[in-house]
Motif scaffolding. Structure first.
Motif, mmCIF file in Angstrom:
data_model
loop_
_atom_site.group_PDB
_atom_site.id
_atom_site.type_symbol
_atom_site.label_atom_id
_atom_site.label_comp_id
_atom_site.label_asym_id
_atom_site.label_seq_id
_atom_site.Cartn_x
_atom_site.Cartn_y
_atom_site.Cartn_z
ATOM 1 N N LEU A 179 -1.189 5.507 -2.525
ATOM 2 C CA LEU A 179 -1.293 4.359 -3.433
ATOM 3 C C LEU A 179 0.035 3.618 -3.309
ATOM 4 O O LEU A 179 1.080 4.113 -3.774
ATOM 5 N N VAL A 180 0.014 2.488 -2.632
ATOM 6 C CA VAL A 180 1.280 1.867 -2.204
ATOM 7 C C VAL A 180 1.839 0.951 -3.300
ATOM 8 O O VAL A 180 1.740 -0.265 -3.247
ATOM 9 N N ASP A 181 2.486 1.608 -4.273
ATOM 10 C CA ASP A 181 3.039 0.843 -5.396
ATOM 11 C C ASP A 181 4.261 0.008 -4.988
ATOM 12 O O ASP A 181 4.518 -1.051 -5.562
ATOM 13 N N LEU A 182 5.008 0.480 -3.964
ATOM 14 C CA LEU A 182 6.144 -0.339 -3.491
ATOM 15 C C LEU A 182 5.629 -1.651 -2.907
ATOM 16 O O LEU A 182 6.231 -2.715 -3.102
ATOM 17 N N HIS A 183 4.513 -1.575 -2.189
ATOM 18 C CA HIS A 183 3.915 -2.809 -1.667
ATOM 19 C C HIS A 183 3.374 -3.686 -2.791
ATOM 20 O O HIS A 183 3.476 -4.913 -2.735
ATOM 21 N N ALA A 184 2.805 -3.039 -3.820
ATOM 22 C CA ALA A 184 2.179 -3.826 -4.900
ATOM 23 C C ALA A 184 3.188 -4.760 -5.564
ATOM 24 O O ALA A 184 2.872 -5.904 -5.882
ATOM 25 N N LEU A 220 7.777 -2.004 5.772
ATOM 26 C CA LEU A 220 7.492 -0.869 4.889
ATOM 27 C C LEU A 220 6.178 -0.202 5.289
ATOM 28 O O LEU A 220 6.059 1.022 5.277
ATOM 29 N N MET A 221 5.219 -1.015 5.670
ATOM 30 C CA MET A 221 3.922 -0.449 6.079
ATOM 31 C C MET A 221 4.087 0.404 7.342
ATOM 32 O O MET A 221 3.492 1.487 7.455
ATOM 33 N N ALA A 222 4.905 -0.059 8.283
ATOM 34 C CA ALA A 222 5.175 0.730 9.488
ATOM 35 C C ALA A 222 5.863 2.041 9.102
ATOM 36 O O ALA A 222 5.548 3.115 9.648
ATOM 37 N N ALA A 223 6.777 1.963 8.132
ATOM 38 C CA ALA A 223 7.486 3.170 7.694
ATOM 39 C C ALA A 223 6.520 4.176 7.054
ATOM 40 O O ALA A 223 6.634 5.378 7.268
ATOM 41 N N ASP A 224 5.557 3.661 6.278
ATOM 42 C CA ASP A 224 4.571 4.548 5.649
ATOM 43 C C ASP A 224 3.922 5.459 6.695
ATOM 44 O O ASP A 224 3.779 6.667 6.502
ATOM 45 N N ILE A 225 3.508 4.841 7.765
ATOM 46 C CA ILE A 225 2.737 5.552 8.792
ATOM 47 C C ILE A 225 3.659 6.461 9.608
ATOM 48 O O ILE A 225 3.396 7.640 9.817
ATOM 49 N N VAL A 277 9.196 -8.710 4.122
ATOM 50 C CA VAL A 277 9.423 -7.489 4.924
ATOM 51 C C VAL A 277 8.338 -6.422 4.691
ATOM 52 O O VAL A 277 8.450 -5.297 5.183
ATOM 53 N N TYR A 278 7.303 -6.819 3.991
ATOM 54 C CA TYR A 278 6.147 -5.949 3.733
ATOM 55 C C TYR A 278 5.693 -5.160 4.977
ATOM 56 O O TYR A 278 5.474 -3.941 4.908
ATOM 57 N N PRO A 279 5.558 -5.807 6.149
ATOM 58 C CA PRO A 279 5.073 -5.061 7.322
ATOM 59 C C PRO A 279 6.040 -3.960 7.773
ATOM 60 O O PRO A 279 5.600 -2.961 8.352
ATOM 61 N N ARG A 329 -3.410 7.867 13.530
ATOM 62 C CA ARG A 329 -4.679 7.161 13.323
ATOM 63 C C ARG A 329 -4.675 6.536 11.933
ATOM 64 O O ARG A 329 -4.405 7.215 10.943
ATOM 65 N N VAL A 330 -4.992 5.231 11.882
ATOM 66 C CA VAL A 330 -4.862 4.499 10.630
ATOM 67 C C VAL A 330 -6.140 3.695 10.348
ATOM 68 O O VAL A 330 -6.365 2.643 10.945
ATOM 69 N N PRO A 331 -6.979 4.201 9.445
ATOM 70 C CA PRO A 331 -8.214 3.485 9.107
ATOM 71 C C PRO A 331 -7.954 2.363 8.107
ATOM 72 O O PRO A 331 -7.446 2.611 7.007
ATOM 73 N N ASP A 336 -8.487 -7.081 8.041
ATOM 74 C CA ASP A 336 -7.343 -7.927 7.660
ATOM 75 C C ASP A 336 -5.996 -7.277 7.981
ATOM 76 O O ASP A 336 -4.980 -7.960 7.993
ATOM 77 N N GLN A 337 -5.987 -5.961 8.225
ATOM 78 C CA GLN A 337 -4.722 -5.267 8.492
ATOM 79 C C GLN A 337 -4.425 -5.091 9.987
ATOM 80 O O GLN A 337 -3.442 -4.455 10.368
ATOM 81 N N ARG A 338 -5.300 -5.653 10.825
ATOM 82 C CA ARG A 338 -5.145 -5.500 12.274
ATOM 83 C C ARG A 338 -3.755 -5.946 12.744
ATOM 84 O O ARG A 338 -3.072 -5.252 13.492
ATOM 85 N N VAL A 350 -3.895 11.391 9.983
ATOM 86 C CA VAL A 350 -4.381 10.086 9.509
ATOM 87 C C VAL A 350 -3.527 9.643 8.328
ATOM 88 O O VAL A 350 -3.209 10.451 7.449
ATOM 89 N N PHE A 351 -3.136 8.382 8.322
ATOM 90 C CA PHE A 351 -2.464 7.827 7.138
ATOM 91 C C PHE A 351 -3.133 6.506 6.781
ATOM 92 O O PHE A 351 -3.414 5.693 7.657
ATOM 93 N N SER A 352 -3.389 6.284 5.501
ATOM 94 C CA SER A 352 -3.772 4.946 5.076
ATOM 95 C C SER A 352 -3.327 4.690 3.650
ATOM 96 O O SER A 352 -2.999 5.632 2.917
ATOM 97 N N GLY A 353 -3.300 3.421 3.283
ATOM 98 C CA GLY A 353 -2.790 3.037 1.967
ATOM 99 C C GLY A 353 -3.639 1.971 1.313
ATOM 100 O O GLY A 353 -4.381 1.251 1.985
ATOM 101 N N ILE A 354 -3.522 1.916 0.007
ATOM 102 C CA ILE A 354 -4.191 0.859 -0.759
ATOM 103 C C ILE A 354 -3.267 0.462 -1.912
ATOM 104 O O ILE A 354 -2.607 1.323 -2.513
ATOM 105 N N GLN A 355 -3.193 -0.838 -2.180
ATOM 106 C CA GLN A 355 -2.273 -1.303 -3.226
ATOM 107 C C GLN A 355 -2.887 -1.112 -4.613
ATOM 108 O O GLN A 355 -4.012 -1.558 -4.842
ATOM 109 N N PRO A 356 -2.144 -0.505 -5.535
ATOM 110 C CA PRO A 356 -2.661 -0.356 -6.905
ATOM 111 C C PRO A 356 -2.431 -1.634 -7.717
ATOM 112 O O PRO A 356 -1.904 -1.587 -8.824
HETATM 113 N N1 TRP Z 1 -1.013 -3.272 3.605
HETATM 114 C C1 TRP Z 1 -2.206 -2.520 3.344
HETATM 115 C C2 TRP Z 1 -3.203 -3.419 2.602
HETATM 116 O O1 TRP Z 1 -2.851 -4.192 1.783
HETATM 117 C C3 TRP Z 1 -1.934 -1.279 2.540
HETATM 118 C C4 TRP Z 1 -1.033 -0.347 3.260
HETATM 119 C C5 TRP Z 1 0.274 -0.107 2.990
HETATM 120 C C6 TRP Z 1 -1.373 0.467 4.374
HETATM 121 N N2 TRP Z 1 0.782 0.829 3.842
HETATM 122 C C7 TRP Z 1 -0.197 1.192 4.700
HETATM 123 C C8 TRP Z 1 -2.528 0.654 5.118
HETATM 124 C C9 TRP Z 1 -0.166 2.074 5.790
HETATM 125 C C10 TRP Z 1 -2.486 1.535 6.191
HETATM 126 C C11 TRP Z 1 -1.322 2.248 6.517
HETATM 127 O O2 TRP Z 1 -4.362 -3.298 2.827
#
Ligand code: TRP
Ligand code: AMP
Length: 331
Positions: free
Chosen positions: A39-44, A129-134, A125-127, A141-143, A147-149, A4-10
């Motif tokens: 904690l996705v600081d690069l996204h933040a 990076l998000m694909a790369a995270d996972i 290009v945010y999406p 599996r990504v909970p 809004d992230q669908r 499982v991988f998931s992220g949240i922006q700090p």
């Molecule tokens: N973009 C997500 C949001 O703002 C946070 C996020 C970044 C994320 N990388 C992710 C969520 C990878 C799931 C998997 O809510």
């Protein structure tokens, strides 16, 4: 075991929407999965962040997650920028995804509004990076909240296109895990907008560090209409603010909308709001208290994050190195 991988922006303190849409499910998935929580600081920084605030919020975010029940001993909790594999794979994905795909992302359009020219290239290009995270972890599996669908569909498309372009079967399919109730918690001030860390009104959101009085006040001031609550869910149609409050109540008490309306249908908001406050305070207060306790020892939190980053790095390194080899980089 599936990963499982998931992220949240700090980019602020987590709010009730983050908790019901994401964090609560992360906690539940810990049994039966290997999990990474990031904690996705690069996204933040795709939108401006004050450096000192970003540092403080990254710690606060870690504290809220641990206080909510994330176990950084059994699973991995870390901040994104500490593992360089994310940025390396994101660059490759910048070259795999298409401008046309990015142009269809609704979050970009929502966040930029009329002023597209002033948006950072990173936000566009945010999406990728998000694909790369996972995919840097071959997580399947990504909970996330509702809004992230679209971003997860996008990540699936990138994985497929990479596999197709390079004629490999390297990146796995991703499954989005979106809760059935309260997957989209709305602002307390405007039922057509999602509850968000970036909303300028503090009154629009309940944060996971609010005390009982603040919660009660925010709920008392929450926008509603003049009608009483209906006895059936169909009576909530077109009543966005009323529906949102009932959904929050249902999600926190583990009941259906119908059950809540059976009990509270016919009541006005003068009676329902105090009942809702009690339910919210019961959920938030223990987390807020534990968060305060954890924040008193920032060195410990930094240590937890550094340890998580080392373990994350060890998992991502071979996968991203292999992706680079597939692309043709000399290794
Ligand atoms: N973009 C997500 C949001 O703002 C946070 C996020 C970044 C994320 N990388 C992710 C969520 C990878 C799931 C998997 O809510
Ligand atoms: P973010 O705050 O954008 O970093 O989001 C972190 C996680 O919380 C993601 O899984 C989002 O889908 C989820 N989330 C954010 N806002 C809401 C909301 N208002 N309702 C439900 N889930 C949300």
């Amino acid at each position: 075991m599936q990963r499982v991988f998931s992220g949240i922006q700090p980019s602020g303190i987590p709010h009730l929407g983050n908790y019901l849409g994401a964090i609560r499910n992360w906690v539940a998935l810990q049994d039966g999965h290997d999990c990474l929580f990031c904690l996705v600081d690069l996204h933040a920084i795709t939108v401006w962040q004050d450096p000192a605030a970003l540092r403080a919020q990254t710690r606060a975010q870690a504290a809220v997650l641990i206080a909510s029940g994330i176990d950084p001993g059994r699973h991995i909790l870390f901040n994104q920028s500490a593992v360089s594999a994310h940025a390396r794979l994101a660059w490759i994905f910048n070259c795999v995804s298409r401008l046309g795909w990015l142009g269809r992302m609704t979050q970009f359009k929502d966040k930029t509004g009329q002023d597209r020219e002033a948006a950072s290239a990173g936000l566009y290009v945010y999406p990728n990076l998000m694909a790369a995270d996972i995919l840097a972890y071959h997580a399947t599996r990504v909970p996330v909240g509702d809004d992230q669908r679209q971003h997860l569909e996008f990540a699936r498309d990138i994985a497929q296109k990479f596999n197709h372009d390079y004629a490999v079967d390297f990146f796995p399919e991703i499954e989005a895990l979106i809760p059935t109730g309260a997957a989209r918690v709305m602002s307390l001030r405007d039922g057509s907008r999602k509850m968000s860390k970036s909303d300028t009104s503090e009154q629009s959101r309940i944060t996971m560090t609010d005390d009982a009085d603040t919660i009660a006040l925010k709920i008392r001031r929450a926008k509603t209409d003049a009608e009483t609550l209906p006895r059936e869910a169909t009576g909530l149609e077109g009543r966005l603010e009323a529906r949102n409050l009932v959904e929050i109540y249902a999600a926190l008490t583990g009941s259906s909308l119908e059950q809540v309306l059976e009990a509270h249908g016919g009541s006005g908001f003068g009676a329902f709001k105090p009942a809702l406050s009690e339910v919210v305070v019961n959920a938030v207060s223990p987390i807020a208290d534990e968060t305060r306790r954890l924040l008193a020892d920032p060195e410990h939190l930094d240590h937890v994050l550094r340890d998580g980053a080392m373990r994350a790095q060890a998992l991502a390194e071979p996968i991203v190195t292999e992706a680079e080899r597939i692309v043709g980089f000399l290794k």
